[in-house]
Scaffold this active site. Structure first.
Site, PDB file in Angstrom:
ATOM      1  N   GLY A  46      59.204  30.676  81.406  1.00 22.77           N
ATOM      2  CA  GLY A  46      58.742  31.875  80.731  1.00 22.77           C
ATOM      3  C   GLY A  46      59.716  33.016  80.972  1.00 22.77           C
ATOM      4  O   GLY A  46      60.436  33.024  81.977  1.00 22.77           O
ATOM      5  N   GLN A  51      62.818  41.474  81.467  1.00 26.25           N
ATOM      6  CA  GLN A  51      63.692  40.779  82.428  1.00 26.25           C
ATOM      7  C   GLN A  51      65.142  40.704  81.975  1.00 26.25           C
ATOM      8  O   GLN A  51      66.017  40.314  82.753  1.00 26.25           O
ATOM      9  CB  GLN A  51      63.159  39.362  82.693  1.00 26.25           C
ATOM     10  CG  GLN A  51      61.826  39.353  83.414  1.00 26.25           C
ATOM     11  CD  GLN A  51      61.357  37.938  83.659  1.00 26.25           C
ATOM     12  OE1 GLN A  51      60.702  37.353  82.817  1.00 26.25           O
ATOM     13  NE2 GLN A  51      61.723  37.372  84.796  1.00 26.25           N
ATOM     14  N   CYS A  94      59.787  33.469  89.722  1.00 22.68           N
ATOM     15  CA  CYS A  94      60.146  34.368  88.630  1.00 22.68           C
ATOM     16  C   CYS A  94      61.659  34.423  88.542  1.00 22.68           C
ATOM     17  O   CYS A  94      62.330  34.488  89.564  1.00 22.68           O
ATOM     18  CB  CYS A  94      59.583  35.758  88.921  1.00 22.68           C
ATOM     19  SG  CYS A  94      59.947  36.978  87.656  1.00 22.68           S
ATOM     20  N   LEU A  95      62.193  34.391  87.327  1.00 24.69           N
ATOM     21  CA  LEU A  95      63.654  34.444  87.172  1.00 24.69           C
ATOM     22  C   LEU A  95      64.227  35.745  87.731  1.00 24.69           C
ATOM     23  O   LEU A  95      65.405  35.791  88.074  1.00 24.69           O
ATOM     24  CB  LEU A  95      64.041  34.274  85.695  1.00 24.69           C
ATOM     25  CG  LEU A  95      63.744  32.893  85.096  1.00 24.69           C
ATOM     26  CD1 LEU A  95      64.122  32.853  83.624  1.00 24.69           C
ATOM     27  CD2 LEU A  95      64.478  31.789  85.858  1.00 24.69           C
ATOM     28  N   HIS A 136      51.380  35.773  83.811  1.00 29.08           N
ATOM     29  CA  HIS A 136      52.560  36.251  84.540  1.00 29.08           C
ATOM     30  C   HIS A 136      53.470  37.057  83.602  1.00 29.08           C
ATOM     31  O   HIS A 136      53.929  38.150  83.953  1.00 29.08           O
ATOM     32  CB  HIS A 136      53.290  35.033  85.126  1.00 29.08           C
ATOM     33  CG  HIS A 136      54.574  35.327  85.833  1.00 29.08           C
ATOM     34  ND1 HIS A 136      54.779  35.066  87.172  1.00 29.08           N
ATOM     35  CD2 HIS A 136      55.747  35.847  85.379  1.00 29.08           C
ATOM     36  CE1 HIS A 136      56.010  35.418  87.506  1.00 29.08           C
ATOM     37  NE2 HIS A 136      56.624  35.898  86.433  1.00 29.08           N
ATOM     38  N   GLU A 137      53.708  36.518  82.396  1.00 31.01           N
ATOM     39  CA  GLU A 137      54.619  37.197  81.451  1.00 31.01           C
ATOM     40  C   GLU A 137      54.004  38.477  80.887  1.00 31.01           C
ATOM     41  O   GLU A 137      54.686  39.479  80.712  1.00 31.01           O
ATOM     42  CB  GLU A 137      55.014  36.261  80.305  1.00 31.01           C
ATOM     43  CG  GLU A 137      55.691  34.956  80.706  1.00 31.01           C
ATOM     44  CD  GLU A 137      56.828  35.118  81.686  1.00 31.01           C
ATOM     45  OE1 GLU A 137      57.475  36.189  81.725  1.00 31.01           O
ATOM     46  OE2 GLU A 137      57.061  34.163  82.457  1.00 31.01           O
ATOM     47  N   HIS A 140      54.448  41.219  83.166  1.00 29.65           N
ATOM     48  CA  HIS A 140      55.794  41.805  83.076  1.00 29.65           C
ATOM     49  C   HIS A 140      55.841  42.922  82.030  1.00 29.65           C
ATOM     50  O   HIS A 140      56.492  43.943  82.235  1.00 29.65           O
ATOM     51  CB  HIS A 140      56.814  40.735  82.660  1.00 29.65           C
ATOM     52  CG  HIS A 140      57.430  39.968  83.796  1.00 29.65           C
ATOM     53  ND1 HIS A 140      58.086  40.560  84.847  1.00 29.65           N
ATOM     54  CD2 HIS A 140      57.522  38.626  84.018  1.00 29.65           C
ATOM     55  CE1 HIS A 140      58.548  39.627  85.671  1.00 29.65           C
ATOM     56  NE2 HIS A 140      58.215  38.437  85.199  1.00 29.65           N
TER      57      HIS A 140
HETATM   58 NI    NI Z   1      58.617  36.496  85.924  1.00 35.01          NI
END
Ligand code: NI
Length: 183
Positions: A46, A51, A94-95, A136-137, A140
């Site tokens: 995701g 991000q 998370c990236l 989660h996204e 963000h």
């Molecule tokens: Ni993330």
């Protein structure tokens, strides 16, 4: 194809809420393709626009990637319209937090309303890892990151590790891990 640079925590940009997309244009669709390229390049399941430093309310997910399959889903202006009473716990990454994982408790299933890439309003019911990933996204897009859901002690430890790794120039490539998922 364009792989966009990732914003790595701690970074103020991750804490700023995103704005809704007024009109789904070719530019928006091109940006979504770049988001997918970036997510796949880092083996993420995701990614939110914030991000890659863009405060537009767009997220992309592909939870099938964990099984080597390919089921890309893009959500424009996503909004959770209902959540289940029962919770599930998943070890999240998370990236924007390379190599950091922690258990997070969230509602087990949700319903999301969003616009698709044609600008058509849709709803989707999700459970399992897709429900976790979407929550989660969507967090963000509101400037919330997964470590906001864990204890201050664990959060501070993760942030200290990232600050140190950044200082030493150790953060470069996202590690592959079959058992955990980066969102
Ligand atoms: Ni993330």
């Amino acid at each position: 194809m364009a792989i966009l640079p990732l914003v790595i925590a701690p970074d103020e940009r991750l804490l700023k809420p995103s704005k809704n997309i007024e009109k789904v244009t070719d530019d928006v669709r091109a940006f979504i393709r770049d988001m997918f390229d970036t997510m796949y390049a880092h083996q993420g399941i995701g990614l939110a626009a914030v991000q890659v430093g863009v405060h537009h309310n767009i997220i992309v997910v592909d939870v099938a990637q964990r099984e080597g399959a390919h089921e890309p889903l893009a959500f424009i202006n996503p909004e959770i319209i209902s959540s289940s009473e029962d919770d599930s716990v998943f070890k999240e990454g998370c990236l924007s937090f390379p190599d950091q994982f922690s258990d997070v408790t969230r509602p087990a299933s949700i319903t999301v309303r969003y616009l698709n890439e044609q600008g058509v309003e849709k709803t989707l019911e999700a459970d399992g890892i897709l429900a976790t990933c979407l929550q989660h996204e969507i967090d963000h897009t509101k400037g919330i990151v997964f470590v906001d859901h864990i204890s201050k002690m664990k959060r501070d430890m993760i942030l200290r590790k990232l600050i140190k790794a950044k200082r030493l120039g150790l953060i470069s490539e996202y590690p592959e891990n079959e058992d955990k998922a980066a969102l």
